[in-house]
Design a protein around this motif. Structure first.
Motif, PDB file in Angstrom:
ATOM      1  N   ALA A  24       0.810  -1.224   0.000  1.00  0.00           N
ATOM      2  CA  ALA A  24       0.000   0.000   0.000  1.00  0.00           C
ATOM      3  C   ALA A  24       0.842   1.272   0.000  1.00  0.00           C
ATOM      4  O   ALA A  24       0.681   2.137   0.850  1.00  0.00           O
ATOM      5  N   SER A  25       1.743   1.391  -0.956  1.00  0.00           N
ATOM      6  CA  SER A  25       2.543   2.607  -1.082  1.00  0.00           C
ATOM      7  C   SER A  25       1.642   3.781  -1.480  1.00  0.00           C
ATOM      8  O   SER A  25       0.788   3.642  -2.363  1.00  0.00           O
ATOM      9  N   THR A  26       1.835   4.918  -0.835  1.00  0.00           N
ATOM     10  CA  THR A  26       1.009   6.091  -1.135  1.00  0.00           C
ATOM     11  C   THR A  26       1.219   6.579  -2.559  1.00  0.00           C
ATOM     12  O   THR A  26       0.267   6.856  -3.294  1.00  0.00           O
ATOM     13  N   ARG A  27       2.491   6.671  -2.954  1.00  0.00           N
ATOM     14  CA  ARG A  27       2.798   7.216  -4.275  1.00  0.00           C
ATOM     15  C   ARG A  27       2.666   6.177  -5.383  1.00  0.00           C
ATOM     16  O   ARG A  27       2.399   6.525  -6.532  1.00  0.00           O
ATOM     17  N   TYR A  28       2.853   4.882  -5.034  1.00  0.00           N
ATOM     18  CA  TYR A  28       2.882   3.863  -6.078  1.00  0.00           C
ATOM     19  C   TYR A  28       2.380   2.537  -5.501  1.00  0.00           C
ATOM     20  O   TYR A  28       3.173   1.649  -5.200  1.00  0.00           O
ATOM     21  N   PRO A  29       1.062   2.371  -5.361  1.00  0.00           N
ATOM     22  CA  PRO A  29       0.508   1.136  -4.801  1.00  0.00           C
ATOM     23  C   PRO A  29       0.946  -0.090  -5.597  1.00  0.00           C
ATOM     24  O   PRO A  29       0.984  -0.068  -6.832  1.00  0.00           O
ATOM     25  N   GLY A  30       1.299  -1.154  -4.866  1.00  0.00           N
ATOM     26  CA  GLY A  30       1.722  -2.393  -5.505  1.00  0.00           C
ATOM     27  C   GLY A  30       3.127  -2.358  -6.056  1.00  0.00           C
ATOM     28  O   GLY A  30       3.531  -3.276  -6.788  1.00  0.00           O
ATOM     29  N   LYS A  31       3.899  -1.354  -5.687  1.00  0.00           N
ATOM     30  CA  LYS A  31       5.234  -1.158  -6.256  1.00  0.00           C
ATOM     31  C   LYS A  31       6.147  -2.382  -6.148  1.00  0.00           C
ATOM     32  O   LYS A  31       6.852  -2.706  -7.121  1.00  0.00           O
ATOM     33  N   PRO A  32       6.200  -3.113  -5.014  1.00  0.00           N
ATOM     34  CA  PRO A  32       7.129  -4.249  -4.931  1.00  0.00           C
ATOM     35  C   PRO A  32       6.902  -5.331  -5.985  1.00  0.00           C
ATOM     36  O   PRO A  32       7.825  -6.072  -6.323  1.00  0.00           O
TER      37      PRO A  32
END
Length: 266
Positions: A12-20
Motif C-alpha cells: 500500500a505505497s502512497t505514491r505507487y501502490p503495488g510497487k514491490p
C-alpha cells in the motif's frame, strides 16, 4: 560481526501502490518483480549472514517465497521501513551485530554500497546508524531538479558535517546551487541512497519514539534518529561507472529498465 539484511516491502505505497510487485524487464528481456531484483541485489553483498524480506502483505509473501526468499511477516501498523526492520529483527530473535535495511525500491544498489556502509558503521563506534551518500554529477543533479520542477520526488539529498555526521536530509535538492554543471562534472549535492545499517539497540528503540515535525514534513524515516539526538553517519560511496536510481514513481520504470539494459543486468 554478524550482519542481517532485511528488505522491507509493503503493497500500500502512497505514491505507487503495488510497487514491490511491479515487473522490470532486464537486458535479456527477463521480467522480474522489483522485490525479486532487490532480493537478488542483497544476496550479492559480501559478508552477509542472512537475507529476509519483511512484509505485511500475503501477495508479496507469496511472490517472494516463489523465487526462494525467506519471508518474515510483520504488522500493518509499521509506519516505515525502519519500524518494519525493527519488528522483523525482533521476530527473528535478534542476535545480529548489524542490521541492514535494503529498501525494496532500489534494485540497482551495487553490492559495494552496502559493503562500504557496513564497514563505515563498524569503524565509527559513536554512530547509531549509517547510510550511503553519492555525489551527484551534473546529469543526476539535473534529473533531480527536473523531477522537483514537475512536482515529483526523484530522490533524497543529504548534507553532512566534516566528520560525515548528517546535518539534514531532504526531498528538496539541497544545498542550493545556482551553478550549472556539465553532465559528468561533480556537484556539491549528494544523493542519499536508501540503505541503512543500524546498531540493534538503536533500531529497537526507534519505534518507541514519537514522529517528530521534520520526519512528518519530509516523510523521511532517518530524521527520527536525528530528532532524538542519535548520530547518523553518512558514508560516501562511489558509483564506479554504475548508474543508480530508485523506483519512486511509475515514470521511473522505463528509466530503470534503460539503465539495466545499458549495464547488462538480466
Amino acid at each position: 560481526m554478524s550482519v542481517l539484511v532485511i528488505i522491507p516491502a509493503r503493497y500500500a505505497s502512497t505514491r505507487y501502490p503495488g510497487k514491490p510487485l511491479v515487473a522490470l524487464t532486464g537486458a535479456g528481456g527477463e521480467k522480474r518483480s522489483l522485490i525479486e531484483r532487490s532480493w537478488r541485489a542483497a544476496c550479492g553483498v559480501q559478508g552477509v549472514d542472512r537475507v529476509v524480506v519483511a512484509t505485511d502483505d500475503d501477495r508479496i509473501r507469496k511472490a517472494a517465497e516463489a523465487f526462494g526468499a525467506e519471508v518474515v511477516m510483520t504488522s500493518e501498523s509499521c509506519a516505515n521501513g525502519t519500524e518494519r526492520c525493527a519488528e522483523a529483527h525482533a521476530a527473528l530473535g535478534g542476535g545480529f551485530d548489524i542490521v541492514v535495511n535494503l529498501q525494496g525500491d532500489a534494485p540497482l544498489t551495487p553490492h559495494w554500497f552496502v559493503e562500504s556502509l557496513v564497514k563505515g558503521l563498524r569503524d565509527a563506534p559513536d554512530a547509531d546508524i549509517a547510510t550511503p551518500v553519492l555525489r551527484c554529477d551534473g546529469a543526476t543533479l539535473n534529473a533531480l531538479l527536473a523531477d522537483r520542477k514537475a512536482g515529483r520526488v526523484g530522490g533524497t539529498t543529504a548534507v553532512f558535517a566534516a566528520d560525515k555526521t548528517a546535518l539534514y536530509f531532504s526531498k528538496e535538492v539541497v544545498p542550493f546551487t545556482a551553478h550549472s554543471y556539465a553532465q559528468s562534472e561533480p556537484s556539491p549535492v549528494f544523493h542519499h541512497v536508501g540503505v541503512y545499517a543500524y546498531r540493534p539497540a538503536a533500531l529497537a528503540a526507534y519505534p518507541s519514539w514519537a514522529t517528530g515535525p521534520l520526519e512528518q514534513l519530509e516523510g523521511l524515516e532517518q530524521l527520527r534518529f536525528m530528532e532524538n539526538g542519535r548520530a547518523v553517519l553518512c558514508v560516501e560511496v562511489e558509483a564506479r561507472g554504475r548508474e543508480f536510481w530508485e523506483l519512486n514513481n511509475p515514470e521511473d520504470v522505463p528509466k530503470l529498465e534503460a539503465m539495466m539494459a545499458k549495464m547488462g543486468i538480466e
